[in-house]
Motif scaffolding. Structure first.
Motif, PDB file in Angstrom:
ATOM      1  N   GLY A  32       9.238  -3.684  10.993  1.00  0.00           N
ATOM      2  CA  GLY A  32       8.587  -2.495  10.792  1.00  0.00           C
ATOM      3  C   GLY A  32       8.415  -2.407   9.137  1.00  0.00           C
ATOM      4  O   GLY A  32       8.154  -0.965   8.979  1.00  0.00           O
ATOM      5  N   MET A  33       8.818  -3.249   8.536  1.00  0.00           N
ATOM      6  CA  MET A  33       9.102  -3.027   6.967  1.00  0.00           C
ATOM      7  C   MET A  33       7.892  -3.612   6.277  1.00  0.00           C
ATOM      8  O   MET A  33       7.597  -3.354   5.247  1.00  0.00           O
ATOM      9  CB  MET A  33      10.207  -3.432   6.441  1.00  0.00           C
ATOM     10  N   VAL A  34       7.135  -4.530   7.020  1.00  0.00           N
ATOM     11  CA  VAL A  34       5.895  -5.367   6.334  1.00  0.00           C
ATOM     12  C   VAL A  34       4.757  -4.948   6.940  1.00  0.00           C
ATOM     13  O   VAL A  34       4.386  -5.068   7.909  1.00  0.00           O
ATOM     14  CB  VAL A  34       6.310  -6.643   6.398  1.00  0.00           C
ATOM     15  N   PRO A  35       3.661  -4.354   6.106  1.00  0.00           N
ATOM     16  CA  PRO A  35       2.506  -4.116   6.624  1.00  0.00           C
ATOM     17  C   PRO A  35       1.716  -5.717   6.841  1.00  0.00           C
ATOM     18  O   PRO A  35       1.975  -6.483   6.793  1.00  0.00           O
ATOM     19  CB  PRO A  35       1.520  -3.743   5.390  1.00  0.00           C
ATOM     20  N   ASP A  36       0.959  -5.190   8.111  1.00  0.00           N
ATOM     21  CA  ASP A  36       0.149  -6.268   8.998  1.00  0.00           C
ATOM     22  C   ASP A  36      -0.682  -7.086   7.930  1.00  0.00           C
ATOM     23  O   ASP A  36      -0.466  -8.644   7.911  1.00  0.00           O
ATOM     24  CB  ASP A  36      -0.695  -5.820  10.101  1.00  0.00           C
ATOM     25  N   ASP A  37      -1.352  -6.713   7.016  1.00  0.00           N
ATOM     26  CA  ASP A  37      -1.971  -7.338   5.919  1.00  0.00           C
ATOM     27  C   ASP A  37      -1.253  -8.348   5.268  1.00  0.00           C
ATOM     28  O   ASP A  37      -1.420  -9.615   4.782  1.00  0.00           O
ATOM     29  CB  ASP A  37      -2.973  -6.379   5.096  1.00  0.00           C
ATOM     30  N   ILE A  38      -0.195  -7.747   4.795  1.00  0.00           N
ATOM     31  CA  ILE A  38       0.639  -8.740   4.023  1.00  0.00           C
ATOM     32  C   ILE A  38       1.447  -9.988   5.003  1.00  0.00           C
ATOM     33  O   ILE A  38       1.699 -10.874   4.375  1.00  0.00           O
ATOM     34  CB  ILE A  38       1.929  -7.840   3.128  1.00  0.00           C
ATOM     35  N   ARG A  39       1.833  -9.392   6.008  1.00  0.00           N
ATOM     36  CA  ARG A  39       2.523 -10.291   6.935  1.00  0.00           C
ATOM     37  C   ARG A  39       1.438 -11.475   7.285  1.00  0.00           C
ATOM     38  O   ARG A  39       1.915 -12.697   7.226  1.00  0.00           O
ATOM     39  CB  ARG A  39       2.983  -9.540   8.261  1.00  0.00           C
ATOM     40  N   ASN A  40       0.180 -11.091   7.821  1.00  0.00           N
ATOM     41  CA  ASN A  40      -1.017 -12.195   7.988  1.00  0.00           C
ATOM     42  C   ASN A  40      -1.120 -13.087   7.045  1.00  0.00           C
ATOM     43  O   ASN A  40      -1.730 -14.244   7.096  1.00  0.00           O
ATOM     44  CB  ASN A  40      -1.970 -11.549   8.694  1.00  0.00           C
ATOM     45  N   PHE A  41      -0.842 -12.414   5.567  1.00  0.00           N
ATOM     46  CA  PHE A  41      -1.145 -13.347   4.622  1.00  0.00           C
ATOM     47  C   PHE A  41      -0.005 -14.324   4.234  1.00  0.00           C
ATOM     48  O   PHE A  41      -0.216 -15.576   3.762  1.00  0.00           O
ATOM     49  CB  PHE A  41      -1.694 -12.808   3.267  1.00  0.00           C
ATOM     50  N   VAL A  42       1.175 -13.657   3.886  1.00  0.00           N
ATOM     51  CA  VAL A  42       2.156 -14.235   3.378  1.00  0.00           C
ATOM     52  C   VAL A  42       2.878 -15.394   4.151  1.00  0.00           C
ATOM     53  O   VAL A  42       3.257 -16.414   3.764  1.00  0.00           O
ATOM     54  CB  VAL A  42       3.290 -13.445   2.953  1.00  0.00           C
ATOM     55  N   CYS A  43       3.056 -14.944   5.393  1.00  0.00           N
ATOM     56  CA  CYS A  43       3.657 -15.840   6.352  1.00  0.00           C
ATOM     57  C   CYS A  43       2.949 -17.294   6.710  1.00  0.00           C
ATOM     58  O   CYS A  43       3.624 -18.428   6.403  1.00  0.00           O
ATOM     59  CB  CYS A  43       3.918 -15.268   7.627  1.00  0.00           C
ATOM     60  N   PRO A  44       1.545 -17.330   6.733  1.00  0.00           N
ATOM     61  CA  PRO A  44       1.105 -18.649   6.927  1.00  0.00           C
ATOM     62  C   PRO A  44       0.860 -19.519   5.565  1.00  0.00           C
ATOM     63  O   PRO A  44       1.257 -20.560   5.595  1.00  0.00           O
ATOM     64  CB  PRO A  44      -0.293 -18.303   7.427  1.00  0.00           C
ATOM     65  N   LEU A  45       0.963 -18.346   4.455  1.00  0.00           N
ATOM     66  CA  LEU A  45       0.936 -19.327   3.185  1.00  0.00           C
ATOM     67  C   LEU A  45       2.373 -20.005   3.002  1.00  0.00           C
ATOM     68  O   LEU A  45       2.423 -21.180   2.544  1.00  0.00           O
ATOM     69  CB  LEU A  45       0.768 -18.302   2.060  1.00  0.00           C
ATOM     70  N   GLY A  46       3.277 -19.138   3.397  1.00  0.00           N
ATOM     71  CA  GLY A  46       4.618 -19.598   3.189  1.00  0.00           C
ATOM     72  C   GLY A  46       4.891 -20.795   3.852  1.00  0.00           C
ATOM     73  O   GLY A  46       5.781 -21.718   3.625  1.00  0.00           O
TER      74      GLY A  46
END
Length: 271
Positions: free
Chosen positions: A163-177
Motif C-alpha cells: 500500500g506504499m507504492v502507486p500502481d504506475d510506479i509498481r508496474n514500471f519499476v518491477c518489470p524493469l528491475g
C-alpha cells in the motif's frame, strides 16, 4: 589497459575473441544510433527491418540454447566427475570452494544491509522491517525457481500489498528491475572470476578489479532472468579481464555450485 578493452577496433573480432566489454559498449552506442534512425523515419520499433531480423535471430538462438540445456545434466555430471577425479588434494579443493561460497554470501549480506535496510530507512523514510515483511512471499519463490522473470507476478502482488507504492510506479519499476537489476549476478561475477584467477595462478591487480566492476555492472544488466544464465558470462568476463581463452581450469566447480544449489532449493520447496 582497462579502457582499451572497452573500445573495439573490429567488432567481429571482439565477437570471436569473446571480448564481452567491447561488445556491450558497441551495443549501447549501436542501440542509440538505431533509435535515432527509427525516430527520423517516423516508424515504430517493430516496423524496423533490422529490429525484425535481430528479433528472429534472438528467437532462433534461444531455441538452440534450449537444445543445449537438454543435455546439461549429462555435461554437468561429466564436468564434476572430471574435476573431482583429477584432484590430488580433494579436501583442499573443497576448502577453496568453501571460500568462494563464503565470499559470495558475505557480499550478498552486505548488499542486503546497505541497500534494503539502510537506504530504505534513510531515503524512503519507512521502517525497512515493516516494508520487507510484505515481500516475504516473493523470496521463497525466487529461491525455488532461480528466475526473477518467473517471480515477477508474485513480486507485483507483494509490492501492491504494501500500500506504499502507486500502481504506475509498481508496474514500471518491477518489470524493469526483474530484467536489468541483477544484483546477485553483479556480486557473484567478481567473486567467481577472482577465485578462478587465483586457482589458475594469476594474481589480480587494481586494473583487473576495476575492469571486473565495470563488466559486472554492465553484464548484470544483460543477464537473462533465467536459472544459471550467469555461467556463460563468468567465462566471458574472466577471459576478457585476464586474457584467457576457452573454459578456465576450475570452472567445473562454479557449475557444480550453481546447478547443485538450484536443484537442492527446488527439491526443498517442492516438498
Amino acid at each position: 589497459g582497462v579502457f582499451t578493452k572497452l573500445i573495439t577496433q573490429n567488432i567481429f573480432f571482439s565477437f570471436v575473441d569473446s571480448n564481452f566489454a567491447a561488445v556491450i559498449i558497441f551495443a549501447i552506442f549501436a542501440g542509440v544510433a538505431l533509435g535515432q534512425v527509427i525516430f527520423k523515419r517516423g516508424i515504430t520499433v517493430r516496423e524496423c527491418s533490422l529490429v525484425m531480423v535481430l528479433t528472429d535471430m534472438s528467437e532462433m538462438f534461444l531455441l538452440l540454447i534450449n537444445m543445449v540445456i537438454g543435455a546439461t545434466p549429462f555435461a554437468v555430471f561429466s564436468l564434476i566427475a572430471n574435476a573431482v577425479g583429477s584432484q590430488d588434494d580433494l579436501a583442499g579443493a573443497f576448502s577453496n570452494v568453501g571460500w568462494l561460497i563464503a565470499a559470495s554470501l558475505t557480499g550478498f549480506l552486505f548488499h542486503i544491509v546497505a541497500t534494503d535496510f539502510t537506504l530504505l530507512y534513510f531515503l524512503g523514510k519507512v521502517n525497512p522491517f515493516h516494508y520487507l515483511s510484505f515481500i516475504v512471499p516473493a523470496q521463497p519463490t525466487a529461491l525455488a525457481c532461480a528466475s526473477s522473470a518467473a517471480t515477477l507476478p508474485v513480486t507485483l502482488r507483494c509490492v501492491k500489498s504494501t500500500g506504499m507504492v502507486p500502481d504506475d510506479i509498481r508496474n514500471f519499476v518491477c518489470p524493469l528491475g526483474a530484467t536489468v537489476n541483477m544484483d546477485g549476478s553483479a556480486i557473484y561475477f567478481p567473486c567467481a572470476c577472482v577465485w578462478l584467477a587465483y586457482l589458475n595462478g594469476i594474481d589480480p591487480d587494481a586494473s583487473h578489479f576495476i575492469l571486473l566492476v565495470i563488466l559486472s555492472t554492465v553484464g548484470s544488466v544483460g543477464t537473462a532472468p533465467v536459472p544459471s544464465s550467469a555461467l556463460v558470462l563468468i567465462i566471458t568476463a574472466y577471459n576478457t579481464v585476464f586474457g584467457g581463452s576457452g573454459t578456465p581450469n576450475g570452472f567445473e566447480f562454479i557449475v557444480a555450485i550453481d546447478v547443485s544449489s538450484s536443484f537442492a532449493l527446488q527439491s526443498c520447496f517442492r516438498r
